[in-house]
Design a protein around this motif. Structure first.
Motif, PDB file in Angstrom:
ATOM      1  N   VAL A 221      18.997  -2.168  19.731  1.00  0.00           N
ATOM      2  CA  VAL A 221      19.563  -2.704  20.292  1.00  0.00           C
ATOM      3  C   VAL A 221      21.563  -2.612  19.727  1.00  0.00           C
ATOM      4  N   PHE A 222      21.222  -3.222  18.544  1.00  0.00           N
ATOM      5  CA  PHE A 222      22.621  -2.726  17.894  1.00  0.00           C
ATOM      6  C   PHE A 222      22.414  -1.893  16.604  1.00  0.00           C
ATOM      7  N   GLU A 223      21.721  -1.003  15.910  1.00  0.00           N
ATOM      8  CA  GLU A 223      21.395   0.125  14.930  1.00  0.00           C
ATOM      9  C   GLU A 223      22.266  -0.687  14.430  1.00  0.00           C
ATOM     10  N   VAL A 224      21.678  -1.163  13.536  1.00  0.00           N
ATOM     11  CA  VAL A 224      21.974  -1.496  12.297  1.00  0.00           C
ATOM     12  C   VAL A 224      19.914  -1.433  11.571  1.00  0.00           C
ATOM     13  N   TYR A 225      20.222  -0.974  10.350  1.00  0.00           N
ATOM     14  CA  TYR A 225      19.253  -0.510   9.072  1.00  0.00           C
ATOM     15  C   TYR A 225      19.456  -0.875   8.050  1.00  0.00           C
ATOM     16  N   GLY A 226      18.679  -0.326   6.897  1.00  0.00           N
ATOM     17  CA  GLY A 226      19.024  -0.420   5.573  1.00  0.00           C
ATOM     18  C   GLY A 226      18.398  -1.975   4.878  1.00  0.00           C
ATOM     19  N   MET A 227      19.283  -1.459   4.117  1.00  0.00           N
ATOM     20  CA  MET A 227      18.476  -3.432   2.791  1.00  0.00           C
ATOM     21  C   MET A 227      19.049  -5.099   3.702  1.00  0.00           C
ATOM     22  N   ASN A 228      20.092  -4.015   4.689  1.00  0.00           N
ATOM     23  CA  ASN A 228      20.736  -5.493   4.728  1.00  0.00           C
ATOM     24  C   ASN A 228      20.169  -6.239   5.708  1.00  0.00           C
ATOM     25  N   VAL A 229      19.774  -5.167   6.864  1.00  0.00           N
ATOM     26  CA  VAL A 229      18.695  -6.001   7.800  1.00  0.00           C
ATOM     27  C   VAL A 229      17.196  -6.155   7.179  1.00  0.00           C
ATOM     28  N   PHE A 230      16.585  -5.386   6.252  1.00  0.00           N
ATOM     29  CA  PHE A 230      15.254  -5.385   5.626  1.00  0.00           C
ATOM     30  C   PHE A 230      15.487  -6.843   5.034  1.00  0.00           C
ATOM     31  N   ARG A 231      16.134  -7.556   4.974  1.00  0.00           N
ATOM     32  CA  ARG A 231      16.012  -8.880   4.016  1.00  0.00           C
ATOM     33  C   ARG A 231      15.976  -9.838   5.105  1.00  0.00           C
ATOM     34  N   LEU A 232      15.914  -9.259   7.078  1.00  0.00           N
ATOM     35  CA  LEU A 232      15.801 -10.140   7.536  1.00  0.00           C
ATOM     36  C   LEU A 232      13.633 -11.107   7.495  1.00  0.00           C
ATOM     37  N   HIS A 233      12.451  -9.506   6.348  1.00  0.00           N
ATOM     38  CA  HIS A 233      11.798 -10.184   6.730  1.00  0.00           C
ATOM     39  C   HIS A 233      11.814 -11.370   5.917  1.00  0.00           C
ATOM     40  N   VAL A 234      12.597 -12.122   5.739  1.00  0.00           N
ATOM     41  CA  VAL A 234      12.118 -13.546   4.858  1.00  0.00           C
ATOM     42  C   VAL A 234      12.184 -14.482   6.467  1.00  0.00           C
ATOM     43  N   SER A 235      12.044 -14.122   7.266  1.00  0.00           N
ATOM     44  CA  SER A 235      11.704 -14.737   8.637  1.00  0.00           C
ATOM     45  C   SER A 235      10.104 -15.015   8.000  1.00  0.00           C
ATOM     46  N   LEU A 236       9.465 -13.500   8.067  1.00  0.00           N
ATOM     47  CA  LEU A 236       8.198 -13.750   7.337  1.00  0.00           C
ATOM     48  C   LEU A 236       7.570 -14.784   7.019  1.00  0.00           C
ATOM     49  N   MET A 237       8.328 -15.242   6.052  1.00  0.00           N
ATOM     50  CA  MET A 237       7.764 -16.496   5.587  1.00  0.00           C
ATOM     51  C   MET A 237       8.437 -17.731   6.099  1.00  0.00           C
ATOM     52  N   SER A 238       9.356 -17.952   6.690  1.00  0.00           N
ATOM     53  CA  SER A 238      10.040 -18.729   7.467  1.00  0.00           C
ATOM     54  C   SER A 238       8.645 -19.395   8.353  1.00  0.00           C
ATOM     55  N   MET A 239       8.451 -18.504   9.030  1.00  0.00           N
ATOM     56  CA  MET A 239       6.831 -18.764  10.124  1.00  0.00           C
ATOM     57  C   MET A 239       6.469 -19.362  10.054  1.00  0.00           C
ATOM     58  N   PRO A 240       5.529 -19.087   8.868  1.00  0.00           N
ATOM     59  CA  PRO A 240       4.229 -20.763   7.844  1.00  0.00           C
ATOM     60  C   PRO A 240       4.963 -21.310   8.005  1.00  0.00           C
ATOM     61  N   ILE A 241       5.924 -21.512   7.132  1.00  0.00           N
ATOM     62  CA  ILE A 241       6.714 -22.523   6.863  1.00  0.00           C
ATOM     63  C   ILE A 241       6.692 -23.515   8.135  1.00  0.00           C
ATOM     64  N   PHE A 242       7.783 -23.468   8.857  1.00  0.00           N
ATOM     65  CA  PHE A 242       7.454 -23.573  10.658  1.00  0.00           C
ATOM     66  C   PHE A 242       5.876 -24.608  10.988  1.00  0.00           C
ATOM     67  N   LEU A 243       5.714 -23.628  10.919  1.00  0.00           N
ATOM     68  CA  LEU A 243       3.881 -23.865  11.331  1.00  0.00           C
ATOM     69  C   LEU A 243       3.440 -24.808  10.742  1.00  0.00           C
ATOM     70  N   LEU A 244       3.732 -25.122   9.606  1.00  0.00           N
ATOM     71  CA  LEU A 244       3.534 -26.100   8.981  1.00  0.00           C
ATOM     72  C   LEU A 244       3.775 -27.633   9.088  1.00  0.00           C
ATOM     73  N   LEU A 245       5.426 -26.966   8.821  1.00  0.00           N
ATOM     74  CA  LEU A 245       5.911 -28.804   9.252  1.00  0.00           C
ATOM     75  C   LEU A 245       5.269 -29.188  10.875  1.00  0.00           C
ATOM     76  N   PHE A 246       4.799 -28.407  11.662  1.00  0.00           N
ATOM     77  CA  PHE A 246       4.313 -29.091  12.891  1.00  0.00           C
ATOM     78  C   PHE A 246       2.955 -29.183  12.782  1.00  0.00           C
ATOM     79  N   LEU A 247       2.063 -28.446  12.277  1.00  0.00           N
ATOM     80  CA  LEU A 247       0.860 -28.760  12.206  1.00  0.00           C
ATOM     81  C   LEU A 247       1.014 -30.115  11.627  1.00  0.00           C
ATOM     82  N   MET A 248       1.592 -30.335  10.318  1.00  0.00           N
ATOM     83  CA  MET A 248       1.680 -31.704   9.844  1.00  0.00           C
ATOM     84  C   MET A 248       2.313 -33.430  10.714  1.00  0.00           C
ATOM     85  N   THR A 249       3.279 -32.436  11.315  1.00  0.00           N
ATOM     86  CA  THR A 249       3.927 -33.336  12.297  1.00  0.00           C
ATOM     87  C   THR A 249       3.117 -33.470  13.600  1.00  0.00           C
TER      88      THR A 249
END
Length: 548
Positions: A221-249
């Motif tokens: 869609v946006f034709e973006v590549y490289g390390m600047n976009v690769f940094r968005l893989h931090v979402s791979l860690m934010s997913m379990p963070i919010f899942l754990l908060l959801f479970l505890m709540t």
């Protein structure tokens, strides 16, 4: 014959007069562990036969692929080599050679400006010509950030266009579903301020970002590549963070399951620290992410089993959704480590697992709402039972005391009339003594039914105690209350009661009526006392009559 046999020994891909649409074919690969070899040096290495779709894990960051082609037709062919998952790698290089002679070269470094004609959305495209009755060898160098997995496909011009047009429809659908759920739950949070909905919404948004990044929709869609976009893989860690908060709540572990809460907090802190580190060094953080993901899966699985054993009504549904997630993530781990073959299920396993678990989490939220509604309904029923006389099903004196004060305030504010009728069954003790308490109860029940029938919906009809009843009449003056009291007296005098000996008898009522004086009565009890005095006067005046 000698020439043909030598081509076959090199796993040659034959191109003839037919349309070229090669999505599955044989090639070979070589892993450059030094990550420094040139094409000339690589050509001397031993390549391993393989399919055109590969998953080689984390130890094959620099991999060379080799495809030998022979044009068996009588015309030159213009061909297009697709690298459809190029969006997630660091660099790609294409080479065309003949007898160690290099004809064409394209190098793509995704952290630098890209050649205009090589990237189409998520796919790197290498166009080249294959002369009639000639052989060419393609070398493709793929440099990954972490896991090495890719596919190579070969098309003619028409099929190349078709392949580009049909890509990523499935991921777009997944993205649409997850975003819709995220927006819906965010709206619910704005209305209800329930923390579980906002955690679920952020979990879905994190999953959406990771899916679009990992499966190429963002690149398409946006034709973006490289390390600047690769940094968005931090979402791979934010997913379990919010899942754990959801479970505890959602399970209220902090208050109700303290041991399980400590376990969830432990992995929550570890993943949060890794996510913070990922903002500084995403490659370094991702090295630990697989281990942390495995630990989290184990802890959340054990916690959900523990909650299920403790009979939490939501635990079994989370366990079902989490089992799907674990199953497909196990496939993904084997795929990324190069232990199972590249196919649609293995390459999309994480997305499938996330989608199934996300849908189950949505179901858990809906089911929890149902449980809360059932609980409220039960509480309402209990409250009604506490305010209701069990024999007559009329409201009891406690309910009258509460509702009468409210109605008094309303009548004072609106300056509308409010009246009270007190009534008592004449000679009720004689009925119990003569016919028994069961017949006496029947008298009370039939009288109550008649009061419900005659009174209005806005009237408050209560059993005040024993054989005494009271009615509070909003928007009714003294004259109207006396008329209703006479109507009740006459109607109840016609109710026939049959004793156990099949003897038919009738009963009568004495009634006292009073209107609330808005200027003087600061308490409803003042008017009730006046109605009670009128009732006493009716009793002393011969019974079966209305006094006010």
């Amino acid at each position: 014959m000698f020439f043909s046999s030598s081509l076959l020994a090199q796993e040659t891909l034959i191109i003839d007069d037919a349309a070229v649409k090669k999505e599955s074919f044989s090639m070979s690969y070589f892993v450059d562990t030094s990550e420094k070899l040139s094409l000339t040096e690589v050509q001397q290495e031993l390549f391993i036969d393989s399919a055109n779709k590969l998953s080689l894990g984390t130890k094959a960051k620099t991999t060379w692929s080799k495809i030998v082609l022979f044009n068996n037709s009588n015309v030159e062919k213009k061909l297009f080599l697709h690298h459809p998952y190029a969006y997630h790698v660091k660099a790609v290089e294409f080479y065309v050679t003949d007898a160690n002679k290099r004809f064409e070269t394209i190098k793509i470094d995704f952290d630098k400006p890209l050649p205009q004609a090589t990237m189409y959305g998520a796919s790197a495209i290498f166009a080249f010509k294959l002369p009639a009755k000639k052989s060419r060898t393609l070398y493709i160098k793929t440099v990954s950030y972490t896991h090495q997995w890719f596919a190579l496909e070969l098309f003619d011009e028409e099929n190349s266009k078709r392949a580009l047009l049909s890509s990523d429809n499935d991921i777009a659908i997944l993205f649409g579903v997850l975003c819709s759920l995220a927006i819906y739950n965010f709206i619910i949070f704005l209305v209800s301020r329930t923390k579980e909905n906002i955690y679920y919404s952020f979990y879905l948004l994190s999953a959406s970002i990771w899916l679009t990044l990992s499966y190429g929709l963002l690149a398409n869609v946006f034709e973006v590549y490289g390390m600047n976009v690769f940094r968005l893989h931090v979402s791979l860690m934010s997913m379990p963070i919010f899942l754990l908060l959801f479970l505890m709540t959602i399970f209220n572990t902090k208050e109700e399951y303290k041991t399980e809460h400590k376990a969830l907090m432990f992995i929550f802190i570890l993943i949060s620290l890794d996510a913070l580190y990922g903002l500084y060094d995403i490659l370094g953080a991702l090295k630990h992410s697989s281990s942390l993901a495995g630990l989290m899966i184990l802890i959340t699985l054990l916690v959900s089993i523990s909650l299920y054993k403790k009979q939490n009504p939501l635990a079994k549904y989370f366990l079902i959704g989490h089992t799907f997630f674990i199953f497909f993530n196990a496939i993904a781990i084997l795929y990324y480590k190069g232990l199972i073959e590249f196919n649609y299920i293995s390459s999309h396993a994480v997305g499938i697992g996330i989608m199934l678990e996300a849908l189950m989490l949505g179901f858990i939220l809906s089911y929890r709402i149902k449980l809360l509604e059932d609980m409220k309904k039960s509480q309402k029923e209990l409250k009604l039972l506490a305010a209701t006389d069990p024999l007559t099903t009329l409201y009891n004196r406690r309910y009258f005391d509460t509702s009468s004060e409210h109605l008094l305030k309303m009548s004072q504010r609106t300056q509308e009339e409010l009246s009270v009728i007190m009534m008592d069954i004449d000679f009720f003790k004689r009925v119990n003594d003569t016919y028994g308490h069961s017949v006496g109860d029947e008298v009370l029940v039939k009288l109550s039914a008649k009061l419900k029938e005659i009174s209005r919906e806005s009237d408050v009809v209560c059993r005040y105690g024993g054989e005494e009843f009271i009615i509070l009449l909003p928007k009714t003056d003294l004259k109207g209350a006396i008329a209703l009291a006479e109507k009740i007296r006459e109607a109840c005098a016609l109710i026939g009661i049959e004793s156990e000996e099949e003897e038919l008898f009738f009963f009568t009522l004495s009634l006292g009526v009073a209107e609330v004086d808005q200027s003087k009565d600061v308490d409803i009890k003042v008017a009730v006392n006046r109605a009670d005095e009128a009732l006493y006067h009716a009793k002393n005046s011969g019974k079966n009559r209305v006094c006010s």
